[in-house]
Design a protein around this motif. Structure first.
Motif, PDB file in Angstrom:
ATOM      1  N   GLU A 327      -3.454  25.166 -26.183  1.00  0.00           N
ATOM      2  CA  GLU A 327      -4.702  24.520 -25.673  1.00  0.00           C
ATOM      3  C   GLU A 327      -4.670  23.268 -25.594  1.00  0.00           C
ATOM      4  OE1 GLU A 327      -7.504  26.124 -28.505  1.00  0.00           O
ATOM      5  OE2 GLU A 327      -7.788  28.057 -27.179  1.00  0.00           O
ATOM      6  N   ALA A 328      -5.088  22.523 -24.379  1.00  0.00           N
ATOM      7  CA  ALA A 328      -5.219  21.141 -24.202  1.00  0.00           C
ATOM      8  C   ALA A 328      -6.651  20.716 -23.692  1.00  0.00           C
ATOM      9  CB  ALA A 328      -4.164  20.708 -23.325  1.00  0.00           C
ATOM     10  N   GLU A 329      -7.011  19.777 -24.432  1.00  0.00           N
ATOM     11  CA  GLU A 329      -8.338  19.374 -24.249  1.00  0.00           C
ATOM     12  C   GLU A 329      -8.371  17.797 -24.042  1.00  0.00           C
ATOM     13  OE1 GLU A 329     -12.887  19.825 -25.863  1.00  0.00           O
ATOM     14  OE2 GLU A 329     -11.249  21.126 -26.576  1.00  0.00           O
ATOM     15  N   ALA A 330      -9.313  17.469 -23.182  1.00  0.00           N
ATOM     16  CA  ALA A 330      -9.573  15.896 -22.831  1.00  0.00           C
ATOM     17  C   ALA A 330     -11.178  15.684 -23.059  1.00  0.00           C
ATOM     18  CB  ALA A 330      -8.736  15.081 -21.892  1.00  0.00           C
ATOM     19  N   SER A 331     -11.623  14.600 -23.516  1.00  0.00           N
ATOM     20  CA  SER A 331     -13.055  14.271 -23.303  1.00  0.00           C
ATOM     21  C   SER A 331     -13.320  12.893 -23.290  1.00  0.00           C
ATOM     22  CB  SER A 331     -13.737  14.930 -24.506  1.00  0.00           C
ATOM     23  OG  SER A 331     -13.557  14.454 -25.688  1.00  0.00           O
ATOM     24  N   LEU A 339     -17.528  13.726 -19.810  1.00  0.00           N
ATOM     25  CA  LEU A 339     -16.845  14.622 -19.297  1.00  0.00           C
ATOM     26  C   LEU A 339     -15.891  15.369 -20.171  1.00  0.00           C
ATOM     27  CD1 LEU A 339     -15.643  12.204 -16.356  1.00  0.00           C
ATOM     28  CD2 LEU A 339     -17.712  13.966 -16.191  1.00  0.00           C
ATOM     29  N   THR A 340     -15.772  16.558 -20.063  1.00  0.00           N
ATOM     30  CA  THR A 340     -14.629  17.392 -21.011  1.00  0.00           C
ATOM     31  C   THR A 340     -14.015  18.438 -19.986  1.00  0.00           C
ATOM     32  OG1 THR A 340     -15.984  19.376 -21.325  1.00  0.00           O
ATOM     33  CG2 THR A 340     -16.103  17.500 -22.831  1.00  0.00           C
ATOM     34  N   GLY A 341     -12.548  18.560 -20.273  1.00  0.00           N
ATOM     35  CA  GLY A 341     -11.728  19.293 -19.681  1.00  0.00           C
ATOM     36  C   GLY A 341     -10.602  20.126 -20.598  1.00  0.00           C
ATOM     37  N   ASN A 342     -10.386  21.310 -20.358  1.00  0.00           N
ATOM     38  CA  ASN A 342      -9.315  21.947 -21.168  1.00  0.00           C
ATOM     39  C   ASN A 342      -8.493  23.057 -20.393  1.00  0.00           C
ATOM     40  OD1 ASN A 342     -10.896  24.577 -21.434  1.00  0.00           O
ATOM     41  ND2 ASN A 342     -12.432  23.296 -22.005  1.00  0.00           N
ATOM     42  N   TYR A 343      -7.472  23.241 -20.821  1.00  0.00           N
ATOM     43  CA  TYR A 343      -6.436  24.191 -20.355  1.00  0.00           C
ATOM     44  C   TYR A 343      -5.892  25.021 -21.385  1.00  0.00           C
ATOM     45  CZ  TYR A 343      -1.990  25.890 -18.654  1.00  0.00           C
ATOM     46  OH  TYR A 343      -0.912  26.944 -18.261  1.00  0.00           O
ATOM     47  N   THR A 344      -5.752  26.391 -21.199  1.00  0.00           N
ATOM     48  CA  THR A 344      -5.051  27.278 -22.152  1.00  0.00           C
ATOM     49  C   THR A 344      -4.255  28.059 -21.328  1.00  0.00           C
ATOM     50  OG1 THR A 344      -7.299  27.602 -23.059  1.00  0.00           O
ATOM     51  CG2 THR A 344      -5.910  29.234 -23.855  1.00  0.00           C
ATOM     52  N   LEU A 370      -4.328  44.146 -21.860  1.00  0.00           N
ATOM     53  CA  LEU A 370      -5.338  44.055 -20.805  1.00  0.00           C
ATOM     54  C   LEU A 370      -6.355  42.984 -20.746  1.00  0.00           C
ATOM     55  CD1 LEU A 370      -5.670  48.024 -20.492  1.00  0.00           C
ATOM     56  CD2 LEU A 370      -3.760  46.607 -19.567  1.00  0.00           C
ATOM     57  N   ARG A 371      -6.483  42.460 -19.465  1.00  0.00           N
ATOM     58  CA  ARG A 371      -7.560  41.259 -19.388  1.00  0.00           C
ATOM     59  C   ARG A 371      -7.192  40.151 -20.084  1.00  0.00           C
ATOM     60  NH1 ARG A 371     -11.250  46.567 -20.677  1.00  0.00           N
ATOM     61  NH2 ARG A 371     -10.545  47.930 -19.016  1.00  0.00           N
ATOM     62  N   ARG A 372      -6.242  39.853 -20.345  1.00  0.00           N
ATOM     63  CA  ARG A 372      -5.992  38.605 -20.842  1.00  0.00           C
ATOM     64  C   ARG A 372      -5.340  37.540 -20.138  1.00  0.00           C
ATOM     65  NH1 ARG A 372      -7.497  42.648 -24.843  1.00  0.00           N
ATOM     66  NH2 ARG A 372      -7.686  41.651 -26.888  1.00  0.00           N
ATOM     67  N   PRO A 373      -5.998  36.371 -19.538  1.00  0.00           N
ATOM     68  CA  PRO A 373      -5.476  35.599 -18.526  1.00  0.00           C
ATOM     69  C   PRO A 373      -4.249  34.665 -19.227  1.00  0.00           C
ATOM     70  CG  PRO A 373      -7.594  35.055 -19.095  1.00  0.00           C
ATOM     71  CD  PRO A 373      -7.334  36.294 -19.954  1.00  0.00           C
ATOM     72  N   LYS A 374      -3.245  34.756 -18.428  1.00  0.00           N
ATOM     73  CA  LYS A 374      -2.086  33.633 -18.785  1.00  0.00           C
ATOM     74  C   LYS A 374      -2.554  32.262 -18.700  1.00  0.00           C
ATOM     75  CE  LYS A 374       1.763  34.980 -19.049  1.00  0.00           C
ATOM     76  NZ  LYS A 374       3.333  35.348 -18.856  1.00  0.00           N
ATOM     77  N   HIS A 375      -3.319  31.987 -17.580  1.00  0.00           N
ATOM     78  CA  HIS A 375      -3.775  30.499 -17.420  1.00  0.00           C
ATOM     79  C   HIS A 375      -5.326  30.535 -17.336  1.00  0.00           C
ATOM     80  CE1 HIS A 375       0.316  29.459 -16.831  1.00  0.00           C
ATOM     81  NE2 HIS A 375       0.352  30.620 -15.897  1.00  0.00           N
ATOM     82  N   THR A 376      -6.133  29.534 -17.979  1.00  0.00           N
ATOM     83  CA  THR A 376      -7.404  29.376 -18.007  1.00  0.00           C
ATOM     84  C   THR A 376      -7.803  27.659 -18.055  1.00  0.00           C
ATOM     85  OG1 THR A 376      -8.080  31.328 -19.141  1.00  0.00           O
ATOM     86  CG2 THR A 376      -9.766  29.647 -18.755  1.00  0.00           C
ATOM     87  N   ILE A 377      -8.249  27.373 -16.938  1.00  0.00           N
ATOM     88  CA  ILE A 377      -8.772  25.996 -16.740  1.00  0.00           C
ATOM     89  C   ILE A 377     -10.414  25.964 -16.533  1.00  0.00           C
ATOM     90  CG2 ILE A 377      -8.437  23.819 -15.513  1.00  0.00           C
ATOM     91  CD1 ILE A 377      -6.031  24.805 -14.257  1.00  0.00           C
ATOM     92  N   ALA A 378     -10.988  24.762 -17.527  1.00  0.00           N
ATOM     93  CA  ALA A 378     -12.543  24.590 -17.403  1.00  0.00           C
ATOM     94  C   ALA A 378     -12.616  23.105 -17.452  1.00  0.00           C
ATOM     95  CB  ALA A 378     -13.164  25.381 -18.726  1.00  0.00           C
ATOM     96  N   ALA A 379     -13.784  22.969 -16.835  1.00  0.00           N
ATOM     97  CA  ALA A 379     -14.116  21.444 -16.883  1.00  0.00           C
ATOM     98  C   ALA A 379     -15.811  21.263 -16.846  1.00  0.00           C
ATOM     99  CB  ALA A 379     -13.674  20.503 -15.645  1.00  0.00           C
ATOM    100  N   THR A 380     -16.329  20.282 -17.615  1.00  0.00           N
ATOM    101  CA  THR A 380     -17.659  20.217 -17.712  1.00  0.00           C
ATOM    102  C   THR A 380     -18.254  18.942 -17.410  1.00  0.00           C
ATOM    103  OG1 THR A 380     -17.709  19.965 -19.933  1.00  0.00           O
ATOM    104  CG2 THR A 380     -18.071  22.439 -19.127  1.00  0.00           C
ATOM    105  N   ALA A 381     -19.029  18.571 -16.685  1.00  0.00           N
ATOM    106  CA  ALA A 381     -19.754  17.096 -16.888  1.00  0.00           C
ATOM    107  C   ALA A 381     -21.420  17.226 -17.116  1.00  0.00           C
ATOM    108  CB  ALA A 381     -19.741  16.505 -15.433  1.00  0.00           C
TER     109      ALA A 381
END
Length: 476
Positions: A327-331, A339-344, A370-381
């Motif tokens: 997991e990588a996160e920046a704020s 601003l925040t962003g994260n990648y899993t 089942l139903r577990r994504p290999k890549h997830t990206i999220a960002a909030t402002a």
């Protein structure tokens, strides 16, 4: 006394939060959903060192569902319903700077069930009607003692006891005649927990233990430990942690009767996890974080339609799996903007498929869960327009996931497509603040891009939606 928090004597705070949610759903028919909620909180300080809190929450809902287990639209009048009431009392006293005690009592009671009457007088073949009602009550009580020393050491020890009862009734209508059944079960659980924390300069250590004594599955113990070190000069923080956990068998898995037979000899599902990471401050307003993790799961409870022997239950502790990833996160925060962003990255694998066989099985050895994504990206402002108005924008991208199409037998392997969801929300403090009674209005727009996607194969997720709510705070 020095070091003691300042509190107003006999101060009280009252919060009341009502809510109502209504939707006609997204399917062609019989997809309405209604929910009414109300919650309240009363918190008071009897003196400078004694406080007590009473919280209550009530929920009443009804959900109409037209789909069968394959996701096909087949039923015009089936629905589920439920109401639940939760009451919690928590009280504490700080005897000295070093010693504090807290006691709590929690009562939760819920009535839930399903109602699926014949669709019409002509609906008389097979199993054409079903009704069920379940009453569940859970009472939990306990307390804890916290002892702190001036040397940065804190020891917490506590005990809790839980009593639960479940009463159920069901009625089935079929061309073979009417049948009904009822059940009643009671059980208890006791637990003791302790945690030791130690902080000295830049180093912090902690370790905890929880021991369970359950009437159903006997004794079980879990533990956790961790360490963190921070350099004030560079703004770097290193951290590691490890622990174990359990997930108790559900009531249905343990006590089910009728077409499915529960297994009273089930043991909890168990997990072991390890995690390590680094956080780096950049100029005080920005932070970068990187975390690596690994989890293993064993004794997973699995259903089988073909028990090993006649009369055996349908649930067993057999499957095994693991997950690992990064997991990588920046704020960053500047003035009114955050601003925040994260990648899993997530890698999962089945290590023991248990009873499952074939490529369409729920657990396939070597395949992903089942139903577990290999890549997830999220960002909030988040932007604070003024002292009373805030706006939040969120973007989420979820990668492909493996699933099964259960409309066929045996089920076929399928892939759920990646999707992107954009949400926008705003809050407005209409009145109050500064310890005075207040009113807050919230407006939330979900899935602004109107993305079409499925989180479970055959069940479409909601499209674009607008939600309006409010929060009322009474008291000072």
């Amino acid at each position: 006394m020095a070091g003691r928090p300042l509190r107003r004597h006999r101060r009280a705070l009252v919060r009341v939060l009502p809510g109502r949610e209504t939707t006609d759903g997204i399917l062609a028919f019989n997809n309405e959903y209604r929910q009414t909620t109300a919650s309240g909180r009363v918190q008071g300080y009897l003196d400078a060192d004694t406080d007590a809190t009473l919280t209550m929450r009530y929920n009443d809902s009804r959900f109409h569902y037209p789909t069968d287990g394959t996701g096909a639209l087949v039923d015009h009048n089936a629905y589920s319903f439920g109401d639940a009431l939760t009451v919690n009392i928590d009280a504490g006293r700080r005897w000295t700077d070093a010693l504090e005690t807290r006691l709590f009592v929690n009562v939760w009671e819920a009535d839930s069930g399903t109602d699926d009457q014949p669709d019409s007088p002509a609906d008389s073949l097979g199993f054409f009607g079903f009704k069920s009602l379940t009453d569940t009550r859970r009472v939990t009580a306990g307390g804890r003692v916290v002892w702190r020393t001036s040397a940065g050491t804190a020891l917490t020890a506590g005990y809790e006891e839980e009593r639960q009862s479940v009463r159920g009734f069901n009625q089935s209508l079929s061309q073979f005649g009417e049948s009904s059944g009822s059940s009643g079960n009671d059980w208890w659980n006791r637990a003791f927990h302790a945690q030791l924390s130690w902080v000295r300069d830049a180093l912090a250590l902690n370790a905890g233990l929880r021991a369970e004594d359950d009437e159903r599955f006997g004794a079980a113990a879990t533990w956790r430990t961790g360490a963190a070190w921070r350099s004030a000069a560079s703004g770097t923080r290193l951290r590691v942690s490890a622990g174990t956990g359990i997930k108790e068998p559900t009531f249905f898995e343990t006590f089910a009767t009728g077409f499915t037979t529960g297994n009273p000899d089930l043991t909890p599902e168990r997990s072991t996890s390890f995690e390590g990471g680094v956080d780096q401050e950049l100029g005080g307003s920005a932070t970068l974080s990187l975390t690596g993790f690994r989890q293993s799961y064993r004794d997973l409870i699995q259903y089988t339609g073909s028990p090993p022997a006649q009369g055996d239950p349908n649930f067993f502790n057999v499957a095994k799996a693991r997950s690992q990833g990064l997991e990588a996160e920046a704020s960053v925060e500047a003035n009114r903007l955050r601003l925040t962003g994260n990648y899993t990255y997530l890698d999962t694998a089945v290590q023991d498929a248990g009873f499952d066989e074939g490529p369409g099985a729920t657990f396939v050895a070597g395949a992903a869960l089942l139903r577990r994504p290999k890549h997830t990206i999220a960002a909030t402002a988040f932007y604070r327009v003024s002292s009373r108005v805030g706006v939040d924008l969120g973007l989420r991208r979820v990668g492909q996931r493996e699933d099964r199409d259960f409309s066929t037998y045996p089920a076929d392997p399928v892939t759920l497509s990646a999707y992107t969801v954009l949400d926008l929300s705003a809050s407005f403090d209409i009145a109050g603040g500064g310890g005075r009674p207040g009113l807050t209005l919230t407006v939330r727009a979900e899935n602004l891009l109107d993305s079409a996607y499925e989180e479970v194969w055959g069940f479409a997720a909601p499209g674009r939606g607008l939600y309006v709510g409010g929060r009322v705070v009474l008291g000072g």
